[in-house]
Design a protein around this motif. Structure first.
Motif, PDB file in Angstrom:
ATOM      1  N   LEU A  34       0.717  -1.146  -0.012  1.00 40.81           N
ATOM      2  CA  LEU A  34      -0.164   0.239   0.255  1.00 40.81           C
ATOM      3  C   LEU A  34       0.862   1.362  -0.280  1.00 40.81           C
ATOM      4  O   LEU A  34       0.245   1.770  -1.062  1.00 40.81           O
ATOM      5  N   LEU A  38       1.150   4.687  -2.884  1.00 37.92           N
ATOM      6  CA  LEU A  38       1.268   6.036  -2.937  1.00 37.92           C
ATOM      7  C   LEU A  38       2.149   6.527  -2.874  1.00 37.92           C
ATOM      8  O   LEU A  38       2.114   7.156  -3.924  1.00 37.92           O
ATOM      9  N   LEU A  43      -1.955   4.173  -9.038  1.00 35.72           N
ATOM     10  CA  LEU A  43      -3.339   4.143  -8.978  1.00 35.72           C
ATOM     11  C   LEU A  43      -4.045   2.661  -9.191  1.00 35.72           C
ATOM     12  O   LEU A  43      -4.736   1.890  -8.719  1.00 35.72           O
ATOM     13  N   LEU A  46      -3.252   0.196  -6.501  1.00 30.72           N
ATOM     14  CA  LEU A  46      -3.763   0.488  -5.556  1.00 30.72           C
ATOM     15  C   LEU A  46      -5.344   0.103  -5.764  1.00 30.72           C
ATOM     16  O   LEU A  46      -5.725  -0.449  -4.462  1.00 30.72           O
ATOM     17  N   GLN A  47      -5.757   0.095  -7.133  1.00 26.89           N
ATOM     18  CA  GLN A  47      -7.367  -0.038  -6.467  1.00 26.89           C
ATOM     19  C   GLN A  47      -6.605  -1.531  -6.643  1.00 26.89           C
ATOM     20  O   GLN A  47      -7.856  -2.168  -6.078  1.00 26.89           O
ATOM     21  N   TRP A  49      -4.683  -3.658  -5.043  1.00 29.14           N
ATOM     22  CA  TRP A  49      -5.024  -3.587  -3.487  1.00 29.14           C
ATOM     23  C   TRP A  49      -6.143  -3.501  -2.831  1.00 29.14           C
ATOM     24  O   TRP A  49      -7.015  -4.467  -2.246  1.00 29.14           O
ATOM     25  N   LEU A  50      -7.240  -2.577  -2.667  1.00 25.66           N
ATOM     26  CA  LEU A  50      -8.285  -2.547  -2.296  1.00 25.66           C
ATOM     27  C   LEU A  50      -9.522  -3.457  -2.509  1.00 25.66           C
ATOM     28  O   LEU A  50      -9.628  -3.785  -1.833  1.00 25.66           O
ATOM     29  N   ILE A  58      -7.888  -3.332   4.886  1.00 27.12           N
ATOM     30  CA  ILE A  58      -7.567  -2.193   4.404  1.00 27.12           C
ATOM     31  C   ILE A  58      -7.747  -1.197   5.585  1.00 27.12           C
ATOM     32  O   ILE A  58      -7.029   0.071   5.569  1.00 27.12           O
ATOM     33  N   PRO A  73      -6.399   6.856  -1.389  1.00 25.21           N
ATOM     34  CA  PRO A  73      -6.999   5.132  -1.114  1.00 25.21           C
ATOM     35  C   PRO A  73      -8.913   5.349  -0.951  1.00 25.21           C
ATOM     36  O   PRO A  73      -9.427   4.067  -1.807  1.00 25.21           O
TER      37      PRO A  73
END
Length: 471
Positions: A34, A38, A43, A46-47, A49-50, A58, A73
């Protein structure tokens, strides 16, 4: 509180089942990525990962970010997932998220929260923020939240959920199931279903299992557990949560003074109440004021402020030890070897007292020990302290005899027996006496017991030396 589905499990031949977080298509996305996403402004990563992490993971990782970083995020989450993550955050971090969102997005997020979680948030934020949040709610949600905030602080009414599927006692099983299907989506839980009479007077509860497995034409009256424990809305939240724990309940009905149903205390909220209470006890036992927020979110100044008052009080209390040493100064001058064993005596007594105090504070918290048990506790802890003292005395007699002679070793051995017995009695009785006086038992536990036992232990030590050595 809403709950996301649990992350998947996979088989590991040697060790059995093992939790596999973020496992998709052979690639494991770790939590440490994460920060890297960042920093690189990735992005896409990151998306991903989310998307692959459960809400509680999270939330745990977002809480470690700065306020400005947290918003990035969070904005990438879809609405439903954002709400699940938001409700997993502590109120301190929830406020940080809200400050990074537009007013419309913040209002929509708070509107979707369960009333008890929303009340907890509003209870923690500054008055101006709380007023703004309440003003942005719909009438129904604002009314439910205001009702919860109207109950006393730390009461079960503050943490219960009013969104409950209540079944009238005259329904049969098939009718009750239709009610659950119709109203269940808006309720926080349907696993425990309160059964009420006219006027919402609580009759008992019925489990979803009993309802699903019951005969369609059977009246739910026949399946209702009428002996289920309840809590009044003004009762202490910790006591209600402990009751749930002891009775192995998924939810505890909360009623008013006339036994009308107000809501349910659910198991997840009960766990949070118990965790908060245990955290507060641990902080007090360590000689610090409760932070009331996660460690990493507290400033250095706040951390220091929570500890400095207790350190100052303990310094004042420690002057008793200085006065004792001054009083027996002549004895120390006559037999200087006595000073060698002062740390041993005070340390052993303090540790024995701390062990006893910690055990009793915990026993009080879980309901194992009550105020009326004081004589039993004193008798039990006295015998425990005696056994510990004898064990330490035998070691002290052997080592002391080789180093300074058996006369002084005998002083140390006798002192250890008496000091450990006395320390265990003090440590066991002080929390109960504090409880009787309306003081939090954790406040007078380890640090205060240790300070008191240090001073009295030295008196015992020097008095024993006078008798044995003829000083």
């Amino acid at each position: 509180m809403r709950h996301a589905s649990r992350p998947g499990w996979r088989d590991d031949g040697q060790y059995g089942r093992r939790l596999a977080l973020g496992h998709t298509g052979g690639e494991i996305v770790t939590d440490e990525q994460l920060r890297d996403f960042l920093d690189r402004q990735d992005l896409v990563g990151l998306q991903r990962w989310l998307r692959e992490q459960p809400p509680h993971e999270i939330a745990a990782e977002l809480s470690r970010l700065d306020t400005a970083e947290m918003a990035v995020p969070f904005r990438l989450l879809d609405k439903e997932r954002a709400l699940d993550v938001f409700e997993e955050l502590d109120p301190v971090h929830q406020q940080e998220v809200l400050t990074g969102l537009r007013d419309s997005a913040a209002r929509e997020l708070v509107e979707g929260m369960d009333p008890d979680d929303r009340a907890r948030l509003i209870d923690e934020v500054p008055a101006k923020v709380a007023k703004k949040v309440l003003a942005g709610l719909s009438f129904r949600e604002r009314q439910m939240t205001a009702a919860l905030l109207g109950y006393p602080e730390n009461s079960v009414g503050r943490v219960m959920t009013p969104e409950v599927v209540a079944l009238h006692r005259t329904l049969d099983v098939s009718e009750a199931l239709r009610v659950v299907r119709t109203k269940g989506r808006s309720a926080e839980t349907v696993y425990t279903l309160p059964v009420v009479d006219d006027g919402r007077y609580l009759i008992g509860v019925i489990s979803l299992r009993s309802l699903v497995t019951g005969h369609p034409e059977q009246r739910i009256d026949d399946l209702t557990d009428v002996e289920v424990p309840t809590a009044a809305a003004t009762d202490e939240a910790e006591a209600a949560a402990r009751l749930m724990q002891e009775a192995n309940l998924l939810a505890l009905p909360v009623v008013d003074s006339e036994n009308r149903l107000l809501g349910l205390l659910t198991f997840d909220d009960a766990l949070e109440v118990i965790e908060a209470a245990d955290t507060e006890d641990v902080e007090r036992q360590a000689g610090a004021s409760p932070l009331g927020q996660p460690y990493l979110s507290a400033s250095v100044v706040k951390l220091a402020r929570s500890r400095v008052v207790w350190l100052l009080l303990l310094i004042v209390a420690a002057t008793l030890t200085v006065n004792v040493l001054q009083y027996f100064e002549d004895n120390l001058a006559e037999v200087t070897a006595l000073a060698l064993f002062i740390p041993l005596i005070t340390g052993s007594g303090g540790n024995a007292g701390s062990q006893s105090a910690t055990s009793i504070v915990r026993a009080i918290a879980v309901g194992d020990v009550r105020l009326g048990d004081l004589p039993k506790v004193v008798w039990r802890e006295g015998r425990v302290g005696l056994l510990l003292g004898v064990a330490l005395a035998l070691i002290g007699l052997l080592i002391g005899g080789l180093l300074v002679g058996f006369d002084l070793a005998a002083v140390v051995a006798v002192s250890l027996v008496v000091v450990c017995t006395w320390a265990a009695i003090v440590g066991g009785s002080m929390p109960l006496l504090a409880k009787k006086l309306g003081v939090d038992p954790a406040v007078v536990s380890a640090p205060m017991v240790t300070t008191l036992v240090d001073a009295t232990g030295l008196i015992i030590y020097f008095m024993t030396a006078r008798v044995v050595l003829g000083l």
